[in-house]
Design an enzyme around this catalytic site. Structure first.
Site, mmCIF file in Angstrom:
data_model
loop_
_atom_site.group_PDB
_atom_site.id
_atom_site.type_symbol
_atom_site.label_atom_id
_atom_site.label_comp_id
_atom_site.label_asym_id
_atom_site.label_seq_id
_atom_site.Cartn_x
_atom_site.Cartn_y
_atom_site.Cartn_z
ATOM 1 N N SER A 118 -10.343 0.050 6.839
ATOM 2 C CA SER A 118 -9.684 0.174 5.537
ATOM 3 C C SER A 118 -9.002 -1.082 5.010
ATOM 4 O O SER A 118 -8.580 -1.114 3.856
ATOM 5 C CB SER A 118 -8.659 1.307 5.576
ATOM 6 O OG SER A 118 -9.326 2.542 5.496
ATOM 7 N N LYS B 153 0.847 -1.192 0.000
ATOM 8 C CA LYS B 153 0.000 0.000 0.000
ATOM 9 C C LYS B 153 0.882 1.241 0.000
ATOM 10 O O LYS B 153 1.857 1.301 0.759
ATOM 11 C CB LYS B 153 -0.902 -0.030 1.243
ATOM 12 C CG LYS B 153 -1.943 1.104 1.286
ATOM 13 C CD LYS B 153 -2.846 0.981 2.518
ATOM 14 C CE LYS B 153 -3.947 2.031 2.523
ATOM 15 N NZ LYS B 153 -4.866 1.881 3.679
ATOM 16 N N SER C 199 -9.856 2.286 2.600
ATOM 17 C CA SER C 199 -8.907 2.980 1.755
ATOM 18 C C SER C 199 -7.940 2.059 1.010
ATOM 19 O O SER C 199 -7.366 2.470 0.010
ATOM 20 C CB SER C 199 -8.082 3.951 2.601
ATOM 21 O OG SER C 199 -7.289 3.233 3.533
#
Ligand code: MG
Ligand code: ZN
Lengths: 494, 494, 95
Positions: free
Chosen positions: A184, A80, A160
């Protein structure tokens, strides 16, 4: 052509094949590099690091040849883009970090490389991890590989960690890291049919991960199976003296829990999670999960978490407050974007106006407001008190149960743009995931079925502090009962 | 001791045009902790290094960086708290003070707000007129220093150096107990002495190791406190006196003209000797303090506090009292000798080898005078305490006269050496043999018949002249008292 | 509580984010919606409840007073949009 015999292997399977020399790390990595190229339409990667990946794979093959393969040797992962990676562009999906190449590596990613993993690239996310659909990314929305039956409307991959979830689900990496501040990891995992684990607060180091809300942020694995999550978390987790909130306790061998018996396990069903307007099929899946665990020998206990409905409003005070302070450092002085102004204050204002997107600005402003003179007690202090009550709810519940079962999300994936105009309806995505963050508890989402439109849905297990082990055991029971093998039809390789 | 110890101040009264005013002062002293590395990072704290060479990734507030507290700084704060006879708070909390400035990289300062590490204490201030005053300490907290902005290095740019950024400061906040510029200086001087005794701060104001924010207000005697102005970052005692005097007069002028004081932050301009407002319209501060989520509460255990207590040195007030009691010194002399530990230790060495009062005189008048003249300090005094002790001993047992002792002192200061040896080698031993002194007396009388006549004619005062002649004849070695007695006897018998 | 334009202007200034005049009103509406949503908390009785500050109680770990970092000014200023002679450089501040 993507060699799907390679890219369909999970971490545990691939590691096994590498050990047996059935495949090489270079082959495996090359297959993913091809898949990444073909999958660019999904917009999952902000940065591809193919050269690094090939070098890493070569080194892995050398280690494997010497019989010195480490736990994740040769396994290609996506990271990420909230994790700082040495010498590699790190953006947090924000314009304000334009061109930022850290001179350091986050502790969690460093742990993965220490254990032999290979980095394929940096994955898309909501800007500064603020969002539930990946639509706030400066680099555009990551697209869910899943589509509704007979409908090619692009769907969100959740957020997210939407780039991570979409990439894992579409076979563009063998597994990925995520971060979870209010859901997330778990929400995007549920929306893309993969496993996502948010460990206990303090289990993984936050050092080198761009901070959103420091008291809530946790790193965790996003994988195609519970076993993969167990394997990956073992490497990610551990005490870090550079993070004052990292906990100095032993990391158990989670893989040993996978497939373990849940006989006699007490599973709590919180009645407050039956919220108004929840689709019947989500409710039905929850019941299905209860039955699966009961069949496997678990004991089902009705519990009450009375402050559940206040978790979301408390979260939307605490997280923006911390974010407003954490994001003050993005000021155009030391790194990233600078927009000139006639003086220092104008330079700040112009830089931050140009560098932050609308959702980030909204949250920074809300956070500034709730901390400001005269409002602190009414908002921030109040929210922290509610947080105490939510924690106490869980403490009480865990006196009579070992884990809690609930849906991960109130709905399946939704269309890109469908909720973008209404922040509060977007926030409601996190209604089931936020309480675990406020209480610092571990939680895992497991894919459990498809909704009527053919989209994946997840079930969530919440555990006691630092009892990830029980979660892996219970999650693997659901996984095997659910037998979730559905895959999205490959439409993006055109 | 019998001197007065006052806690209720009878302030200096300033006569205005419309009546008397009383000056009220409170000080916030920032003292740099004597540590090798910074409060929350491993960067060095040396003074005067090249720009940004003492900056860690944490100090530059790079994304994802986290603070870890320096245990030594915590200990020094506790130690200082104990030295100020203050309450030590076993639980304290670090909070973020949010504001934007170029030399504040995080966009917030980590400080302590409602739960400081040290609570109420006191400092006893010695005033010139011999009275002592108690100034209450409200609190002491730990916080980070900011970096340094340089506005004069470039026509259109401000340069920022972060070497100081993150250095540990103890902010020591006094009650508004101070009533004059003189007292304020005496308070800072005393605080400095205590810190240096404790070894927690080097106390060098010229290097910014101690700086004061000065809160000044005026009121009619006996009335409520007036509105105060805060003068920031005053870095010398001289400037502090000037700033207070200027500010008091400024406020009185405004009030007597029927105006009112604005609560604001002001800057002391040393070149003009005045304070001026830092009002910049954009700078309406709202610091939005909240507990730093990166740092759990700081918990101290009793064992640690006790351990530190056991290592506290004898502090200046106690040492002074002991010097007065044990050595019979005046309050003034004792105060001078305890102003720093090296002097006090030197004194005790000299005193133990000779006579305590004589030792004090010799150190305060002769040694300090000579050291001053040659710009030396007690630690590089060419005369060791042992040798000065011997010298005072020689005076005490009448081996040499005070007059000769000054010559020996001068030799010791310039060339070094043992006073006994010098006296021996140069034959400076006092003559106490009555016969020998009688010889000198007879000669002086024989050589000066006119003076003898005058003396006999009633000019008694000439006796001193005769003694001087005798001393000269004996090259200073005759015991002056014996010379005096013998001359008087002989002259009177004539 | 609903916030007005003036409040938005003030918090935007505190947060150092430029907000154009015509954006103040819509932003005030959005923020008001969010504030109304979070004000559900008013219904919770929190009398005597300690606020939970961090991610749950743990002891603050401490480090030894050793110099372990620094000495790399190029690294520190290397990502800066503007730096000179190893200083960060910003528009001139007049004090
Ligand atoms: Mg202050
Ligand atoms: Zn301060």
């Amino acid at each position: 052509m993507v060699d799907t015999t390679l890219t369909s292997l999970g971490l545990v399977e691939a590691r096994d094949a590498l050990d047996k020399k059935e495949i090489s790390a270079v082959e495996l990595t090359d297959a993913y590099i091809t898949a990444m190229e073909k999958g660019r339409g999904l917009n999952t990667y902000i940065t591809e690091t193919t050269d690094l990946a090939r070098e890493g794979a070569k080194r892995a093959d050398e280690n494997l040849a010497k019989g010195e393969g480490k736990p994740l040797e040769g396994l290609p992962l996506g990271i990420k883009d909230l994790y700082c990676t040495e010498g590699v562009l790190t953006t947090a999906a924000s314009h304000i970090l334009d061109g930022y190449k850290p001179h350091y590596e986050s502790t969690v990613s460093a742990n993965l490389w220490r254990d032999g993993a290979v980095m394929l690239g940096k994955l898309n996310l909501d800007e500064f991890a603020m969002g539930s659909s990946n639509e706030t990314s400066f680099y555009g929305t990551a697209i869910n590989p899943w589509r509704r039956n007979g409908d090619d409307t692009p769907l969100v991959a959740g957020g997210s960690s939407g780039g991570s979830s979409a990439a894992v689900a579409a076979g563009l990496c063998a597994a990925a890291t995520g971060t979870d501040t209010g859901g997330s990891i778990r929400q995007p995992a549920a929306l893309t049919g993969i496993v996502g684990m948010k460990p206990s607060y303090g289990r993984c180091s936050r050092w080198g991960i761009v901070a959103f809300a420091s008291s809530l942020d946790q790193a965790g694995p996003m994988t195609r199976s519970v076993a993969d999550a167990a394997l990956m978390l073992r490497s990610m987790a551990g005490h870090d003296p550079m993070d004052s909130t990292s906990v100095d306790i032993e990391v158990p061998d989670y893989t040993a829990e996978v497939g373990g018996s849940v006989k006699g396990l007490r599973v709590g069903i919180p009645k407050e999670y039956r919220v108004d307007g929840m689709p019947a099929e989500v409710d039905a899946l929850w019941q299905q999960g209860i039955d699966w665990l009961k069949d496997a020998g678990a004991e089902i206990v009705e519990i009450s978490l009375p402050h559940t409905q206040y978790a979301l409003p408390a979260y939307y005070i605490v997280a923006p407050a911390e974010a407003s302070s954490n994001l003050a450092r993005y000021d155009g002085v030391r790194y990233g974007l600078r927009e000139d102004g006639k003086d220092l204050i104008e330079m700040y204002q112009n830089t931050r106006a140009a560098g932050f997107g609308d959702e980030v600005k909204r949250r920074v402003l809300i956070g500034t407001y709730v901390l400001s003179a005269g409002y602190y007690d009414a908002y921030y202090r109040k929210a922290q008190q509610v947080r105490t009550l939510i924690g106490q709810d869980f403490d009480t519940a865990f006196e009579s149960v070992d884990t809690i079962l609930a849906p991960t999300t109130p709905t399946g994936a939704f269309g890109v743009g469908e909720k973008a105009d209404d922040p509060v309806s977007m926030y409601l995505n996190d209604v089931f995931t936020v309480p675990a963050n406020l209480a610092g508890l571990p939680a895992i989402s497991v894919p459990a079925g498809l909704d009527s439109q053919g989209l994946p849905l997840g079930l969530q297990l919440i555990g006691k502090h630092f009892d990830e082990a029980t979660l892996f055991r219970a999650a693997s029971a659901i996984e095997s009962a659910a037998g979730f093998t559905a895959k999205p039809t490959v439409w993006w390789e055109g | 001791m019998t001197e007065k110890l006052e806690s209720t101040a009878k302030g200096t009264i300033i006569e205005g045009m419309t009546g008397p005013w009383e000056l009220i002062i409170g000080l916030e002293v920032h003292a740099q902790v004597n540590s090798n590395s910074k409060l929350f990072s491993g960067a060095a704290t040396d003074f005067g290094s090249d720009p940004n060479t003492q900056v860690s990734l944490v100090d530059a507030a790079l994304p994802g960086m986290l603070p870890v507290i320096n245990e030594y700084c915590v200990e020094q704060a506790v130690r200082t708290g104990l030295g100020l006879k203050a309450q030590i708070n076993k639980e304290s909390v670090f909070a973020r003070k949010n504001y934007f400035y170029a030399d504040l990289p995080q966009g917030y300062q980590i400080s302590q707000f409602d739960k400081p590490i040290v609570g109420r204490g006191q400092v006893i201030v010695d005033l010139k007129n011999g009275t002592r005053r108690i100034v209450g300490i409200e609190r002491l907290h730990l916080e980070q220093d900011a970096g340094k902005s340089m506005h004069d290095q470039h026509p259109s740019l401000t340069y920022v150096d972060l070497n100081r950024s993150g250095v540990a400061l103890m902010e020591i906040v006094s009650d508004p107990d101070i009533r004059s510029a003189e007292e304020a200086a005496a308070y800072v001087e005393k605080l400095r002495t205590i810190l240096v005794y404790l070894g927690t701060c080097d106390g060098v104001m010229a290097r910014g190791s101690m700086r004061a924010d000065v809160n000044v207000s005026v009121r009619r005697p006996g009335e409520e406190l007036g509105t105060r102005a805060e003068i920031k970052n005053v870095n010398s005692l001289r400037f502090m006196r000037q700033a207070i005097e200027f500010e008091a007069q400024r406020q009185i002028d405004i009030l007597e003209d029927g105006g009112s004081i604005v609560q604001e932050t002001r800057l002391f301009d040393a070149s003009k000797g005045e304070t001026r407002s830092m009002r910049s319209k954009e700078n309406a501060h709202d610091y939005r303090y909240f507990p730093d989520p990166d740092l759990p509460p700081l918990i101290l255990d009793d064992g640690m506090i006790e351990r530190i207590k056991a290592t506290l040195p004898e502090l200046p007030d106690e040492k002074k009292a002991r010097f007065e009691n044990d050595y019979g010194l005046s309050a003034y002399d004792a105060g001078v000798l305890v102003a720093d530990q090296e002097t006090a230790a030197y004194y005790e060495n000299v005193a133990s080898a000779s006579d305590p009062k004589l030792a004090a005189n010799w150190i305060i008048t002769e040694l300090f005078g000579r050291l001053n003249k040659s710009e030396k300090t007690i630690t590089d005094s060419p005369i060791s305490a042992a040798n000065l002790g011997k010298l005072v001993g020689l005076i005490k047992d009448n081996t040499i006269s005070g007059r000769i002792a000054k010559d020996v002192f001068e030799i010791m200061f310039n060339e070094g050496g043992d006073p006994e040896q010098i006296v021996e080698d140069k034959g400076l031993k006092q003559v106490t043999d009555t016969g020998e002194i009688e010889g000198f007396a007879d000669q002086v009388i024989a050589d000066n018949p006119e003076k003898v006549a005058e003396y006999k004619g009633g000019k008694d005062k000439l006796l001193g002249w005769f003694v001087g002649q005798l001393m000269k004849a004996s090259r200073g070695k005759a015991n002056p008292q014996m010379a005096n007695e013998l001359l008087k006897k002989k002259l009177d018998e004539l | 509580m609903s916030v007005d334009k003036e409040t938005v202007r003030n918090i935007a200034r505190l947060a150092r984010i430029r907000v154009d005049e015509d954006a103040l009103e819509p932003l005030a509406k959005e923020l008001s919606t969010i504030l109304t949503f979070v004000e559900q908390l008013d219904a919770v009785n929190t009398d005597g409840v300690e606020p939970q500050a961090g991610g749950r109680t743990m002891a603050l770990q401490q480090r030894a007073d050793e110099v372990t970092a620094g000495g790399y000014p190029e690294k520190v200023t290397g990502n800066a949009p503007k730096s000179e002679h190893n200083f960060f450089a910003v528009p001139k501040v007049v004090e």
